[in-house]
Design an enzyme around this catalytic site. Structure first.
Site, PDB file in Angstrom:
ATOM      1  N   ASP A 148       5.972   4.739   4.971  1.00 41.84           N
ATOM      2  CA  ASP A 148       6.842   3.751   5.630  1.00 41.84           C
ATOM      3  C   ASP A 148       6.873   2.417   4.876  1.00 41.84           C
ATOM      4  OD1 ASP A 148       4.109   3.470   6.679  1.00 41.84           O
ATOM      5  OD2 ASP A 148       4.944   1.956   8.037  1.00 41.84           O
ATOM      6  N   HIS A 149       6.137   2.348   3.752  1.00 43.03           N
ATOM      7  CA  HIS A 149       6.152   1.132   2.919  1.00 43.03           C
ATOM      8  C   HIS A 149       6.735   1.389   1.534  1.00 43.03           C
ATOM      9  CE1 HIS A 149       3.509  -1.225   5.728  1.00 43.03           C
ATOM     10  NE2 HIS A 149       3.418   0.008   6.195  1.00 43.03           N
ATOM     11  N   HIS A 197       0.841  -1.209   0.000  1.00 45.41           N
ATOM     12  CA  HIS A 197       0.000   0.000   0.000  1.00 45.41           C
ATOM     13  C   HIS A 197       0.866   1.244   0.000  1.00 45.41           C
ATOM     14  CE1 HIS A 197       0.745  -0.506   4.316  1.00 45.41           C
ATOM     15  NE2 HIS A 197       0.296   0.713   4.541  1.00 45.41           N
ATOM     16  N   ASP A 257      -0.119  -3.861   6.316  1.00 46.85           N
ATOM     17  CA  ASP A 257      -0.723  -3.350   7.553  1.00 46.85           C
ATOM     18  C   ASP A 257      -2.192  -3.747   7.675  1.00 46.85           C
ATOM     19  OD1 ASP A 257       1.708  -2.152   8.033  1.00 46.85           O
ATOM     20  OD2 ASP A 257       1.009  -0.098   7.734  1.00 46.85           O
ATOM     21  N   HIS A 268      -7.298  -0.626   5.915  1.00 46.56           N
ATOM     22  CA  HIS A 268      -6.221   0.271   6.348  1.00 46.56           C
ATOM     23  C   HIS A 268      -6.073   1.396   5.317  1.00 46.56           C
ATOM     24  CE1 HIS A 268      -2.454   1.425   8.251  1.00 46.56           C
ATOM     25  NE2 HIS A 268      -1.828   1.311   7.112  1.00 46.56           N
ATOM     26  N   HIS A 293       4.850  -4.707  10.753  1.00 49.67           N
ATOM     27  CA  HIS A 293       5.266  -4.009  11.974  1.00 49.67           C
ATOM     28  C   HIS A 293       5.439  -4.940  13.174  1.00 49.67           C
ATOM     29  CE1 HIS A 293       4.790   0.192  10.584  1.00 49.67           C
ATOM     30  NE2 HIS A 293       3.856  -0.307   9.801  1.00 49.67           N
ATOM     31  N   HIS A 344       1.453   3.953   1.911  1.00 51.04           N
ATOM     32  CA  HIS A 344       2.000   4.743   3.025  1.00 51.04           C
ATOM     33  C   HIS A 344       3.528   4.872   2.928  1.00 51.04           C
ATOM     34  CE1 HIS A 344      -1.758   4.140   5.769  1.00 51.04           C
ATOM     35  NE2 HIS A 344      -1.881   5.166   4.952  1.00 51.04           N
TER      36      HIS A 344
END
Ligand code: ZN
Ligand code: FE
Length: 255
Positions: A60-61, A56, A129, A112, A167, A58
């Protein structure tokens, strides 16, 4: 045989590294930061990064995707419904791809984020996530109904499926699971197992679906005790598993 290991990133992310020893090609899942991947490649100069899988949009990905592609020429796979930097292959529900000789099925799992996807290969699941060990992702874009359906879809995969989420949230998720089900002995046992792993600085992943079904409250919304606890917390009669899910998710957001 593909080997899977974790490259830690930021404070609690894992970038999953897939290695094919026959070709010395490797792939990464959700490289939110290029640095840990580049450091690994520098230490392992015989290896080539050939593929990047993204669940996805975001940061942090996807934060490391462009740099990794620019430096290695790796092919970037990501969800069609989201804006993914440097994406080469846009994936839709039930698409198939082959990476390092492994066939992956693509499942759309909104909740999410709206375009979130998961990758599944015979007993191995990369779910970003969406499903976490003992928990699930926050509903940033989707509805409780969407996330509940997505989690049910993942839970329907074989029990032995290994769950590679992104995570290290297991300990805090288990604290919540225990608040929901104080009498669940599987949760109590898992709390202790994970406490020992983390005390030694070890990773708590991958999980597996059998364990998740016994200890993850978000997969246990049909249990009477879970419904009763959700009713108590929210002061209402949750009439369906989706309503129980929504109550749990709202509770966890403030836990
Ligand atoms: Zn995310
Ligand atoms: Fe994340």
């Amino acid at each position: 045989m593909i080997q899977i290991s974790a490259l830690p990133a930021f404070t609690d992310n894992y970038i999953w590294l897939l290695q094919d020893p026959d070709t010395q090609h490797c792939a990464v899942v959700d490289p939110g930061d290029a640095a840990p991947v580049l450091a690994w490649l520098k230490q392992h100069p015989a290896w080539t990064l050939s593929d990047i899988l993204v669940t996805h949009h975001h940061p942090d990905h996807v934060g490391g995707v462009e740099q990794l592609k620019a430096l290695t020429g790796a092919k970037v796979y990501g969800p069609a419904a989201e804006k993914i930097p440097a994406r080469d292959v846009a994936l839709n529900d039930n698409d198939r791809l082959t990476v390092l000789g492994w066939d992956f099925d693509v499942y759309t799992v909104p909740g999410h984020t709206l375009g979130h996807i998961a990758f599944y290969h015979q007993g191995v699941l990369f779910c970003g996530d969406t499903l976490f060990a003992a928990g699930c992702g926050r509903l940033f874009e989707g509805t409780p109904q969407q996330m509940h359906t997505s989690l049910e879809r993942l839970a329907a995969l074989p029990d032995a499926t290994l769950v590679y989420c992104t995570h290290e949230y297991t300990q805090s998720n288990l604290a919540f699971a225990q608040a929901v089900e104080p009498d669940n002995t599987d949760i109590a046992e898992r709390v202790e197992t994970v406490r020992q792993l983390r005390a030694r600085g070890e990773i708590s992943l991958p999980s597996n679906l059998a364990l998740e079904k016994r200890t993850n409250p978000f997969l246990r919304t049909s249990e009477t005790s879970v419904k009763q606890k959700a009713d108590e917390r929210n002061g209402r009669d949750n009439r369906s598993a989706v309503e129980v899910f929504a109550s749990l998710r709202a509770w966890k957001d403030k836990f």
